[in-house]
Enzyme design. Structure first.
Site, PDB file in Angstrom:
ATOM      1  N   ASN A 114      -5.492  12.372   0.773  1.00  0.00           N
ATOM      2  CA  ASN A 114      -4.539  11.520   1.508  1.00  0.00           C
ATOM      3  C   ASN A 114      -5.347  10.740   2.547  1.00  0.00           C
ATOM      4  OD1 ASN A 114      -1.767  10.651   1.954  1.00  0.00           O
ATOM      5  ND2 ASN A 114      -1.929  11.659   3.936  1.00  0.00           N
ATOM      6  N   LYS A 115      -4.669   9.896   3.285  1.00  0.00           N
ATOM      7  CA  LYS A 115      -5.314   9.016   4.262  1.00  0.00           C
ATOM      8  C   LYS A 115      -6.322   9.763   5.137  1.00  0.00           C
ATOM      9  CE  LYS A 115      -5.035   5.505   4.626  1.00  0.00           C
ATOM     10  NZ  LYS A 115      -6.065   4.686   3.936  1.00  0.00           N
ATOM     11  N   ASP A 134      -2.133  10.964  -1.994  1.00  0.00           N
ATOM     12  CA  ASP A 134      -2.554   9.964  -2.988  1.00  0.00           C
ATOM     13  C   ASP A 134      -2.906  10.603  -4.319  1.00  0.00           C
ATOM     14  OD1 ASP A 134      -2.964   8.429  -0.346  1.00  0.00           O
ATOM     15  OD2 ASP A 134      -3.013   6.941  -1.959  1.00  0.00           O
ATOM     16  N   ARG A 179      -7.501  -0.016  -6.804  1.00  0.00           N
ATOM     17  CA  ARG A 179      -7.746   1.071  -5.842  1.00  0.00           C
ATOM     18  C   ARG A 179      -7.921   2.369  -6.638  1.00  0.00           C
ATOM     19  NH1 ARG A 179      -4.210   1.291  -0.577  1.00  0.00           N
ATOM     20  NH2 ARG A 179      -6.163   2.193   0.185  1.00  0.00           N
ATOM     21  N   GLN A 216      -1.849   2.203   9.895  1.00  0.00           N
ATOM     22  CA  GLN A 216      -0.578   2.327   9.159  1.00  0.00           C
ATOM     23  C   GLN A 216       0.471   3.075   9.982  1.00  0.00           C
ATOM     24  OE1 GLN A 216      -3.586   2.946   7.850  1.00  0.00           O
ATOM     25  NE2 GLN A 216      -3.694   2.419   5.683  1.00  0.00           N
ATOM     26  N   ARG A 227       0.863  -1.187   0.000  1.00  0.00           N
ATOM     27  CA  ARG A 227       0.000   0.000   0.000  1.00  0.00           C
ATOM     28  C   ARG A 227       0.894   1.229   0.000  1.00  0.00           C
ATOM     29  NH1 ARG A 227       2.384   2.052   3.687  1.00  0.00           N
ATOM     30  NH2 ARG A 227       0.841   3.689   3.669  1.00  0.00           N
ATOM     31  N   GLY A 228       0.238   2.408  -0.166  1.00  0.00           N
ATOM     32  CA  GLY A 228       1.002   3.644  -0.348  1.00  0.00           C
ATOM     33  C   GLY A 228       1.064   3.906  -1.848  1.00  0.00           C
TER      34      GLY A 228
HETATM   35  O1  MRU Z   1      -4.514   3.213   2.208  1.00  0.00           O
HETATM   36  P1  MRU Z   1      -3.045   3.436   2.087  1.00  0.00           P
HETATM   37  O2  MRU Z   1      -2.263   2.864   3.229  1.00  0.00           O
HETATM   38  O3  MRU Z   1      -2.516   2.999   0.741  1.00  0.00           O
HETATM   39  O4  MRU Z   1      -2.874   5.018   2.160  1.00  0.00           O
HETATM   40  C1  MRU Z   1      -1.599   5.551   2.020  1.00  0.00           C
HETATM   41  C2  MRU Z   1      -1.533   7.021   2.200  1.00  0.00           C
HETATM   42  O5  MRU Z   1      -2.521   7.691   2.408  1.00  0.00           O
HETATM   43  C3  MRU Z   1      -0.186   7.652   2.004  1.00  0.00           C
HETATM   44  O6  MRU Z   1      -0.060   8.811   2.783  1.00  0.00           O
HETATM   45  C4  MRU Z   1      -0.010   8.058   0.520  1.00  0.00           C
HETATM   46  O7  MRU Z   1      -0.312   6.977  -0.322  1.00  0.00           O
HETATM   47  C5  MRU Z   1       1.353   8.542   0.231  1.00  0.00           C
HETATM   48  S1  MRU Z   1       2.583   7.252   0.359  1.00  0.00           S
HETATM   49  C6  MRU Z   1       4.080   7.963  -0.025  1.00  0.00           C
END
Ligand code: MRU
Length: 338
Positions: free
Chosen positions: A240-241, A230, A81, A189, A46-47
């Protein structure tokens, strides 16, 4: 040693399985594009940058069966995703390479040709993160307390990290760095991944529940909030998250700079504003349970958006591999691309 969450070995993809951290450090082997897609959907990887890299290798795995299988893999992986634009960016690069191969008269196998592109995407990402780190660390005082959310570290990228790349670069520049990590409900996370990778590298890291961010900003005299992204819309609104927008509001209230660290590939000029960014909704079970154990009564509904959008007016600056971008974002982000 540098943390390498994604490896290509013996014609297979190996992903450091993030579902198992911090209890176990174990690599998940992906032999097909479908296995790669399932790894992305289940958050084994993920990320935003990391899922783009993994998807690129997923296309290589399919391409052993030929060009049609590779095209089908691009389609399947695109559906994993919806929010992280790096996924679509990486798959577009693979599609361009696939089309180029089809127009060439060559004896070399398609999979070797596509592997070169996937490896390039992977290697470039690590270089990009180092550049983000260099630009970002110059914004920080000699002794800094950084608050971060989710995991925008080595685990979320090809290596080194974006937000955590700045933290790493600041330490490499001799600065004294302390990190406050939000645990990041519902999937943790921050607690499971950010705390793990920073602790592994010997950083001073303090974990807080998401609801503690406000008082933590005052108590720990936070110098900057730094998160990843994201997707950044053309006007600077940033997905973002989930929980990032609340942090930006708190940072504004406390007069703390709020930085977004992201590669240029996270910038999506075809999306005008935050409202236009597709936000992934994940299973209710992630909210109704805590680490697999039910934490709410039977029959309860839950809402589980994986991301939120921070309006650009709450963002102090973006840190990209090409430098720091300040307002007006509409104009200055566009300029970064040329
Ligand atoms: O749901 P996730 O864990 O994929 O979400 C990740 C994030 O929100 C990160 O902050 C984002 O992808 C940047 S990673 C360099």
């Amino acid at each position: 040693m540098n943390l390498q969450p994604i490896e290509w070995r013996d014609d297979k993809l190996f992903l450091l399985d993030q579902r198992l951290l911090p209890e176990a450090v174990s690599f998940l082997e992906c032999r097909t594009a479908e296995e790669t897609a399932l790894a992305i959907e289940s958050l084994a990887v993920r990320g935003a940058p990391a899922i783009g890299i993994a998807a690129a290798y997923g296309v290589v795995l399919a391409s052993v069966q030929g060009a049609t299988a590779a095209s089908r893999a691009i389609c399947r992986l695109s559906g994993t995703r919806p929010t992280a634009v790096n996924l679509f960016w990486a798959l577009r690069r693979m599609e361009t390479a696939l089309n180029l191969f089809s127009s060439m008269n060559t004896e070399s196998p398609l999979s070797s040709f596509l592997l070169e592109e996937a490896v390039a995407i992977h290697r470039e990402d690590i270089e990009i993160n180092r550049a983000i780190g260099r630009h970002g660390q110059s914004l920080l005082p000699e002794s800094s307390t950084i608050l971060t959310h989710c995991n925008a570290g080595a685990l979320a990228t090809g290596g080194y990290g974006t937000a955590l790349g700045i933290v790493r670069a600041a330490r490499e520049a001799g600065k004294n760095i302390r990190v406050i990590a939000d645990e990041t409900r519902p999937v943790l996370q921050g607690a499971r991944l950010t705390a793990w990778e920073l602790n592994r590298d010997g950083f001073d890291v303090t974990l807080i529940c998401d609801s503690m961010a406000g008082p933590a900003m005052a108590k720990f005299e936070v110098d900057a909030v730094i998160t990843g992204a994201d997707r950044v819309a053309a006007n600077g609104d940033t997905a973002n998250k989930i929980g990032t927008c609340s942090l930006a509001v708190l940072a504004a209230f406390h007069g703390i700079p709020f930085y977004i660290a992201a590669p240029i590939s996270t910038l999506d000029l075809s999306t005008a504003r935050g409202e236009d960014i597709p936000i992934e909704e994940r299973p209710a079970a992630e909210v109704l349970a805590f680490q697999g154990k039910r934490s709410a009564p039977e029959g309860i509904k839950a809402w589980n958006p994986a991301f939120d959008v921070t309006p650009s007016r709450l963002i102090t600056a973006f840190v990209t591999e090409r430098g720091v971008v300040r307002p007006p974002f509409g104009e200055n982000l566009r300029r970064m691309l040329v």
